[in-house]
Scaffold this active site. Structure first.
Site, short mmCIF file in Angstrom:
data_model
loop_
_atom_site.label_atom_id
_atom_site.label_comp_id
_atom_site.label_asym_id
_atom_site.label_seq_id
_atom_site.Cartn_x
_atom_site.Cartn_y
_atom_site.Cartn_z
N ARG A 153 -22.70 26.80 -59.23
CA ARG A 153 -22.65 25.39 -58.78
C ARG A 153 -24.06 24.89 -58.53
O ARG A 153 -24.92 25.64 -58.07
CB ARG A 153 -21.84 25.26 -57.49
CG ARG A 153 -20.38 25.55 -57.69
CD ARG A 153 -19.63 25.55 -56.35
NE ARG A 153 -18.81 26.74 -56.24
CZ ARG A 153 -18.28 27.20 -55.11
NH1 ARG A 153 -18.48 26.56 -53.98
NH2 ARG A 153 -17.56 28.32 -55.12
N GLU A 193 -13.69 37.23 -43.28
CA GLU A 193 -12.78 36.09 -43.23
C GLU A 193 -11.32 36.54 -43.12
O GLU A 193 -10.51 35.90 -42.46
CB GLU A 193 -12.96 35.23 -44.49
CG GLU A 193 -14.31 34.52 -44.52
CD GLU A 193 -14.84 34.29 -45.93
OE1 GLU A 193 -15.02 35.28 -46.67
OE2 GLU A 193 -15.08 33.13 -46.30
N LYS A 221 -6.21 37.60 -53.81
CA LYS A 221 -6.75 38.71 -53.02
C LYS A 221 -5.87 38.88 -51.79
O LYS A 221 -5.41 37.89 -51.22
CB LYS A 221 -8.19 38.40 -52.59
CG LYS A 221 -9.14 38.35 -53.76
CD LYS A 221 -10.57 38.16 -53.31
CE LYS A 221 -11.46 38.05 -54.53
NZ LYS A 221 -12.61 37.20 -54.33
N GLU A 237 -25.89 39.79 -47.05
CA GLU A 237 -25.68 41.10 -46.44
C GLU A 237 -26.42 42.21 -47.17
O GLU A 237 -26.83 43.19 -46.57
CB GLU A 237 -24.17 41.44 -46.44
CG GLU A 237 -23.36 40.57 -45.49
CD GLU A 237 -21.86 40.69 -45.72
OE1 GLU A 237 -21.40 41.75 -46.19
OE2 GLU A 237 -21.15 39.71 -45.44
N ASN A 271 -5.55 35.23 -50.15
CA ASN A 271 -6.57 34.29 -50.58
C ASN A 271 -6.29 34.03 -52.06
O ASN A 271 -6.63 34.86 -52.91
CB ASN A 271 -7.95 34.91 -50.35
CG ASN A 271 -9.08 33.96 -50.70
OD1 ASN A 271 -8.86 32.86 -51.20
ND2 ASN A 271 -10.30 34.39 -50.44
N HIS A 331 -16.48 27.23 -45.88
CA HIS A 331 -16.84 28.57 -45.38
C HIS A 331 -16.59 28.69 -43.88
O HIS A 331 -17.19 29.53 -43.20
CB HIS A 331 -18.32 28.92 -45.67
CG HIS A 331 -18.59 29.31 -47.09
ND1 HIS A 331 -19.75 28.95 -47.76
CD2 HIS A 331 -17.86 30.01 -47.99
CE1 HIS A 331 -19.72 29.42 -48.99
NE2 HIS A 331 -18.56 30.06 -49.16
N ARG A 346 -5.52 31.71 -46.62
CA ARG A 346 -6.75 30.94 -46.61
C ARG A 346 -6.45 29.64 -47.36
O ARG A 346 -6.05 29.68 -48.54
CB ARG A 346 -7.85 31.71 -47.33
CG ARG A 346 -9.12 30.94 -47.37
CD ARG A 346 -10.18 31.74 -48.08
NE ARG A 346 -11.45 31.08 -47.91
CZ ARG A 346 -12.59 31.60 -48.32
NH1 ARG A 346 -12.61 32.78 -48.88
NH2 ARG A 346 -13.71 30.96 -48.14
#
Ligand code: ADP
Length: 374
Positions: free
Chosen positions: A238, A355, A16, A327, A9, A178, A90
């Protein structure tokens, strides 16, 4: 010698990664980690399967290739007797065309480059990791998994802005993001709530980036992010939904496009409203009244969007929370659920998203290493 997959990612200043077994649908990564501060003060962290730090070091100013080389170094030196057989990326934008993950070749890469103007803050970094890897390991298969793909099941009416058709035709439409997170939740829901999985669910992915998705029978029918990941909910930095007239007003007052971009992506949301920070934990712990106002706005906007998504679904069987805030913060979940009382009875679930696992499973499947769906 065991075969492994690398899941990447690649962001603007971070890379990552997770390492998964390439065979079967093994859920736990063998290792995870990241390189942060690429271009400024790069720092490498490697964690084992239990999340324990195995290695941590800084390295001199390095670019993406240096960061990738450090990550690739893993399988040679630190993870022992393993062989890297594929990489899953990703990729934020798959446009209208890419509705499923795809193996990357020169043609696909050129098409994904063509989508850079639609996601200038994310797509170039995703693709530069692809290009660097092709140079370093030309024979290594690479698979692109898209954040937009899950939403391509939406009815046309949900994907259209009220602009003249020619703008829609050139790609100015609601894409949604997402998607890998929502797809993972959709794959888990049947084992948790069969009625919601085959019926009407709203998933709230609340992290630094935040969005919500209405799913009918596990397929996306509406979502809050649209042309860019700036739309919809108030997020860490954002602004979320904004009257387009505000952008015009600021342009006419002399703000440049670059300054506007920085404003709506990096200076707004929880950070901009609170003046304290973008991190929900910090705001919840703060006694500053502006922090409380930022949290109020965050929760209020979720409630407003929830009503809109429930209207798109014609009712609600379950509300699912995921992402760092969804979460971990019972306080935010409680407030959202209290505001949603008017909806009557529905189930509430917390499902940690994954993901990376979704990308690993897609990569295995695209390369024919696994027959089953996650
Ligand atoms: P990203 O979108 O960058 O992947 P995450 O999904 O990791 O972000 O979510 C980060 C957000 O989750 C931050 O605002 C952080 O404060 C929040 N968060 C993490 N743990 C908690 C917690 N226990 N309580 C409240 N917020 C939390």
């Amino acid at each position: 010698m065991s075969d492994v997959l690398l899941v990447l990612n690649a962001g603007s200043s971070s890379l990552k990664f997770s390492v998964f077994s390439a065979n079967g649908e093994v859920g736990t990564p063998l290792a995870t980690g990241q390189v942060e501060g690429i271009g400024t003060a790069p720092r490498f962290v490697l964690r084992g399967p239990g999340g324990e730090v195995r290695d941590e070091h800084s390295f001199p100013l390095g670019d993406y290739e240096y960061a990738l080389a450090t990550v690739l170094d893993l399988y040679g030196k630190r993870l022992g007797d393993i062989r890297l057989v594929a990489v899953g990326h990703r990729v934020v934008h798959g446009g209208v065309k890419f509705t499923t993950p795809v193996q990357i070749d020169a043609t696909v890469l050129a098409e994904l480059e063509g989508l850079v103007p639609l996601a200038p803050l994310h797509q170039p970094h995703n693709l530069s990791a692809v290009r660097s890897l092709s140079r370093m390991e030309p024979d290594l298969p690479q698979v692109a998994c898209f954040d937009t793909a899950f939403h391509r099941t939406q009815p046309e009416v949900a994907q259209r802005f009220g602009l003249p058709r020619r703008f829609t035709d050139e790609g100015i439409r609601r894409y949604g993001f997402h998607g890998l997170s929502y797809e993972y939740i959709a794959s888990m829901l049947p084992g948790i709530d069969a009625k919601a999985a085959s019926g009407r669910a709203v998933v709230a992915h609340l992290g630094n980036g935040a969005s919500m998705c209405a799913m009918l029978g596990g397929k996306s029918v509406a979502t809050t992010m649209s042309f860019t990941p700036a739309d919809g909910l108030v997020m860490g930095t954002r602004c979320g939904s904004l009257d387009p007239g505000v952008m015009l007003y600021l342009l006419r007052k002399g703000m440049t496009a670059d300054a506007l971009e920085h404003l709506i992506y990096h200076e707004s949301g929880l950070l901009g409203v609170s003046g304290v920070g973008s991190d929900m934990r910090e705001l919840l712990a703060s006694s500053n009244p502006h922090a409380a106002e930022a949290i109020d706005l965050f929760v209020y906007r979720i409630g407003r969007e929830l009503g809109s998504l429930v209207a798109a679904l014609g009712g609600l069987d379950a509300l699912v929370f995921t992402g760092g805030i969804g979460e971990n913060s019972a306080a935010i979940r409680e407030r959202v659920c209290r505001d949603a009382n008017w909806l009557g009875a529905f189930n509430i679930h917390v499902i940690p998203t994954n993901e990376e696992l979704m990308i690993a499973n897609h990569t295995r499947r695209v390369l024919g290493r696994s027959g089953s769906s996650p």
